[in-house]
Design an enzyme around this catalytic site. Structure first.
Site, PDB file in Angstrom:
ATOM      1  CE  LYS A 181     -13.231  -1.084  -0.920  1.00  0.00           C
ATOM      2  NZ  LYS A 181     -12.916   0.146  -0.126  1.00  0.00           N
ATOM      3  CD  GLU A 256      -7.134   5.055 -15.691  1.00  0.00           C
ATOM      4  OE1 GLU A 256      -6.676   6.201 -15.563  1.00  0.00           O
ATOM      5  OE2 GLU A 256      -7.047   4.415 -16.754  1.00  0.00           O
ATOM      6  CB  CYS A 290      -6.060  11.325 -10.887  1.00  0.00           C
ATOM      7  SG  CYS A 290      -7.250  11.452 -12.221  1.00  0.00           S
ATOM      8  CD  GLU A 388      -1.563  11.653  -6.304  1.00  0.00           C
ATOM      9  OE1 GLU A 388      -1.500  10.546  -5.738  1.00  0.00           O
ATOM     10  OE2 GLU A 388      -2.325  11.894  -7.246  1.00  0.00           O
TER      11      GLU A 388
HETATM   12  P1  NDP Z   1      -6.321   4.441  -2.308  1.00  0.00           P
HETATM   13  O1  NDP Z   1      -5.363   3.741  -3.207  1.00  0.00           O
HETATM   14  O2  NDP Z   1      -5.953   4.644  -0.901  1.00  0.00           O
HETATM   15  O3  NDP Z   1      -7.703   3.649  -2.273  1.00  0.00           O
HETATM   16  C1  NDP Z   1      -8.424   3.361  -3.464  1.00  0.00           C
HETATM   17  C2  NDP Z   1      -9.366   2.206  -3.213  1.00  0.00           C
HETATM   18  O4  NDP Z   1      -8.606   1.025  -3.010  1.00  0.00           O
HETATM   19  C3  NDP Z   1     -10.216   2.376  -1.954  1.00  0.00           C
HETATM   20  O5  NDP Z   1     -11.499   1.847  -2.215  1.00  0.00           O
HETATM   21  C4  NDP Z   1      -9.457   1.553  -0.942  1.00  0.00           C
HETATM   22  O6  NDP Z   1     -10.260   1.122   0.118  1.00  0.00           O
HETATM   23  C5  NDP Z   1      -9.022   0.392  -1.808  1.00  0.00           C
HETATM   24  N1  NDP Z   1      -7.887  -0.360  -1.305  1.00  0.00           N
HETATM   25  C6  NDP Z   1      -6.810   0.094  -0.626  1.00  0.00           C
HETATM   26  N2  NDP Z   1      -5.954  -0.930  -0.360  1.00  0.00           N
HETATM   27  C7  NDP Z   1      -6.511  -2.046  -0.898  1.00  0.00           C
HETATM   28  C8  NDP Z   1      -6.125  -3.420  -0.960  1.00  0.00           C
HETATM   29  N3  NDP Z   1      -4.987  -3.849  -0.421  1.00  0.00           N
HETATM   30  N4  NDP Z   1      -6.936  -4.273  -1.613  1.00  0.00           N
HETATM   31  C9  NDP Z   1      -8.086  -3.865  -2.180  1.00  0.00           C
HETATM   32  N5  NDP Z   1      -8.521  -2.583  -2.125  1.00  0.00           N
HETATM   33  C10 NDP Z   1      -7.738  -1.676  -1.509  1.00  0.00           C
HETATM   34  O7  NDP Z   1      -6.680   5.806  -3.041  1.00  0.00           O
HETATM   35  P2  NDP Z   1      -7.537   7.001  -2.450  1.00  0.00           P
HETATM   36  O8  NDP Z   1      -8.906   6.526  -2.124  1.00  0.00           O
HETATM   37  O9  NDP Z   1      -6.711   7.663  -1.406  1.00  0.00           O
HETATM   38  O10 NDP Z   1      -7.682   7.960  -3.727  1.00  0.00           O
HETATM   39  C11 NDP Z   1      -6.778   8.944  -4.045  1.00  0.00           C
HETATM   40  C12 NDP Z   1      -5.833   8.446  -5.110  1.00  0.00           C
HETATM   41  O11 NDP Z   1      -6.552   8.049  -6.270  1.00  0.00           O
HETATM   42  C13 NDP Z   1      -4.857   9.504  -5.568  1.00  0.00           C
HETATM   43  O12 NDP Z   1      -3.567   8.966  -5.615  1.00  0.00           O
HETATM   44  C14 NDP Z   1      -5.325   9.835  -6.978  1.00  0.00           C
HETATM   45  O13 NDP Z   1      -4.300  10.304  -7.809  1.00  0.00           O
HETATM   46  C15 NDP Z   1      -5.898   8.550  -7.425  1.00  0.00           C
HETATM   47  N6  NDP Z   1      -6.858   8.753  -8.513  1.00  0.00           N
HETATM   48  C16 NDP Z   1      -6.507   8.393  -9.780  1.00  0.00           C
HETATM   49  C17 NDP Z   1      -7.357   8.629 -10.845  1.00  0.00           C
HETATM   50  C18 NDP Z   1      -6.987   8.231 -12.238  1.00  0.00           C
HETATM   51  O14 NDP Z   1      -7.872   8.170 -13.084  1.00  0.00           O
HETATM   52  N7  NDP Z   1      -5.732   7.968 -12.539  1.00  0.00           N
HETATM   53  C19 NDP Z   1      -8.658   9.276 -10.640  1.00  0.00           C
HETATM   54  C20 NDP Z   1      -8.943   9.585  -9.258  1.00  0.00           C
HETATM   55  C21 NDP Z   1      -8.047   9.332  -8.239  1.00  0.00           C
HETATM   56  P3  NDP Z   1     -10.412   2.009   1.448  1.00  0.00           P
HETATM   57  O15 NDP Z   1      -9.974   3.389   1.151  1.00  0.00           O
HETATM   58  O16 NDP Z   1     -11.847   1.903   1.733  1.00  0.00           O
HETATM   59  O17 NDP Z   1      -9.561   1.344   2.476  1.00  0.00           O
END
Ligand code: NDP
Length: 493
Positions: A181, A256, A290, A388
């Site tokens: 997803k 992650e 990230c 962040e």
């Molecule tokens: P989010 O946590 O907002 O979203 C990540 C994914 O989770 C999206 O597909 C989102 O769906 C989904 N999601 C959100 N809430 C739920 C839920 N309750 N149940 C199931 N799925 C859910 O992150 P971002 O997309 O904003 O990405 C940025 C973040 O990712 C930053 O904090 C960054 O640091 C981190 N990141 C970490 C990495 C690592 O390797 N440690 C690498 C890359 C990024 P939708 O957005 O479609 O609602």
């Protein structure tokens, strides 16, 4: 609407419209224009995708392939992806504004995305069990590694293809099947990847993609009873929500998550190296990585000169449209995030932090552009130093002695990465031991390889991606006790 492309979701090697016919728009952040319509998947679509993954795992052929056969499939996938790198990169650019250089040259030059498939393709038949010398007569006790079955992957918007490949290669190598997803802010490159992978001849149901929102697609996918493990990359808040859902059925997870990674500059640092390294560790990709080194901890004896030089380097960055070859920093990936980053800059200014370079000067009428932004003299406890931003924003703190800087470096909820800049390698190694982070860079930043595990300490997550540990996360051990001289006296005689 003539140029708007409509995508379908992917299950069982076929494309489907969402059961209730709903779609949402995808915006090009470089222009603000709608360029794609993406399925707003709901429970019925999730059931279909998970059903396909379950059938592929239990009914075969994927669940029954020998490890070496899986290895050959993985290498084939790597070849196909490298052939179509440019096409995948172009879609990702439209979806999240990432410079085409973000994916294409890295594949062509370093080949690191293909490396993951070769590395894990080779590892498929090397994940050996062991014979345990258990203290029991006439017994062979052996341990074997087994996959979980259906794994769900929840992805962020900043780098979907890169994030995905780090997950998919070890997960498939382990023998699982997958439902992905992607973020609703950047779904299309993951769908395009499925199109491209038709050439890799994967059996139906091994890879499936549902698109949609966290609450209505991500949540039901994590909660689906046939999903046996969840691999999540995203923010710490999203991670907490996913972990809470997964906990209902005690599902194993890898997380992650976000970071606020410190860059520690010692008084004896090579200043040219450190200034360039710090700038390269935060500003490319607009800080939307990230492990971006967004917290600068500079020794008091050099902080003035260091920040002057950093401002000079950052001012040269060419912020612009991803299709302009001169561009070095593209737009923020989407409008809500652009507004959130601007809000954080305004709040930090209002809090009285000294603004040394203001990226808001690079904002434009159309598109979501913000230039490098540098704050000096930021207190460790402030919002800017603690949380962040995920934008091209760095905040500098000053320190005097080693104990103090270690304390400051560790004084956030995060622990993803850290950088240390010093000519004294022994001292830097000593400090690396004390910094609470899953990855520490000494006199470099941002390196990563398929062979080397990455992941977080503290609220930056758990589990690892890449390396042997990356594959272990997608497997579980089974202990088998075999009687070599079966004999069971009547227990009640
Ligand atoms: P989010 O946590 O907002 O979203 C990540 C994914 O989770 C999206 O597909 C989102 O769906 C989904 N999601 C959100 N809430 C739920 C839920 N309750 N149940 C199931 N799925 C859910 O992150 P971002 O997309 O904003 O990405 C940025 C973040 O990712 C930053 O904090 C960054 O640091 C981190 N990141 C970490 C990495 C690592 O390797 N440690 C690498 C890359 C990024 P939708 O957005 O479609 O609602």
């Amino acid at each position: 609407m003539a140029d708007v492309r409509t995508f379908q979701f992917f299950a069982s090697n076929e494309w489907h419209d969402p059961a209730d016919g709903g779609y949402f728009d995808s915006e090009n952040p470089a222009t603000g224009e709608i360029w794609a319509r993406v399925p707003d998947c709901r429970q019925a679509d999730i059931d279909r995708a998970v059903g396909a993954a379950k059938a592929a795992y239990y009914d075969g052929p994927w669940g029954r392939l020998l490890p070496a056969e899986r290895g050959r499939v993985l290498r084939r996938i790597g070849d196909v992806i490298s052939r179509y790198a440019e096409r995948l990169g172009a879609i990702e650019t439209r979806d999240n504004g990432k410079l085409p250089g973000g994916i294409t040259p890295s594949l062509q030059q370093g080949g690191w995305l293909q490396d993951s498939w070769n590395y894990y393709g080779g590892m498929c038949d090397k994940f050996e069990g062991r014979l345990i010398p258990a203290e029991a007569p006439n017994i062979h006790n052996y341990l074997k590694w087994e996959p979980f079955g259906v794994v769900s992957m929840i992805l962020p918007w900043n780098s979907p293809i890169g994030t995905l490949i780090w997950k998919l290669a070890p997960c498939l190598a382990a023998g699982n099947t997958v439902v992905m997803k992607p973020s609703e802010q950047a779904s299309c490159s993951t769908l395009e990847l499925m199109d491209v992978l038709a050439e890799a001849d994967l059996p139906p149901g091994v890879l499936n993609v549902v698109t949609g929102f966290g609450a209505t697609a991500g949540g039901p996918l994590v909660d689906h009873p046939d999903v046996r493990m969840v691999s999540f990359t995203g923010g710490t808040a999203g991670g907490r929500a996913v972990a809470a859902t997964a906990a209902r059925q005690v599902k194993p997870l890898t997380m992650e998550l976000g970071g606020k990674s410190p860059q520690i500059v010692l008084p004896d640092a090579d200043l040219d190296l450190a200034v360039n390294g710090v700038a390269a560790g935060i500003f490319p990709a607009g800080g939307q990585s990230c492990i971006s080194g967004s917290r600068l901890l500079v020794h008091q004896s050099i902080i003035g000169e260091f920040l002057d030089r950093l401002v000079e380097v950052a001012k040269k960055a060419r912020v612009g449209a991803p299709d302009d070859p001169a561009t070095q920093i593209g737009p923020m990936a989407n409008r809500p995030h652009y507004e959130a980053v601007l809000d954080r800059i305004c709040k930090a200014e209002a809090a009285g932090h000294k603004l040394l370079l203001d990226g808001r000067e690079q904002c434009r009428e159309t598109g979501y552009y913000i230039g490098p932004t540098i704050f000096g003299a930021v207190p460790t406890g402030s919002d800017l130093a603690q949380n962040e931003v995920f934008g091209p924003v760095v905040s500098a703190e000053v320190w005097d002695d080693e104990e103090e800087v270690i304390e400051k470096a560790n004084d956030t909820i995060y622990g993803l990465a850290a950088g240390i800049w010093s000519r004294d390698v022994t001292r830097a190694m000593r400090m690396a031991d004390r910094v609470e982070a899953g990855t520490v860079y000494i006199n470099n930043y941002f390196n990563a390889a398929a062979q080397s595990p990455v992941g977080g300490f503290k609220q930056s997550g758990y589990g690892r991606e890449n390396g042997w540990e990356g594959m272990q996360c997608y497997m579980q051990t089974k202990s088998v006790w075999l009687a070599t001289d079966p004999h069971q006296p009547d227990p009640f005689g």
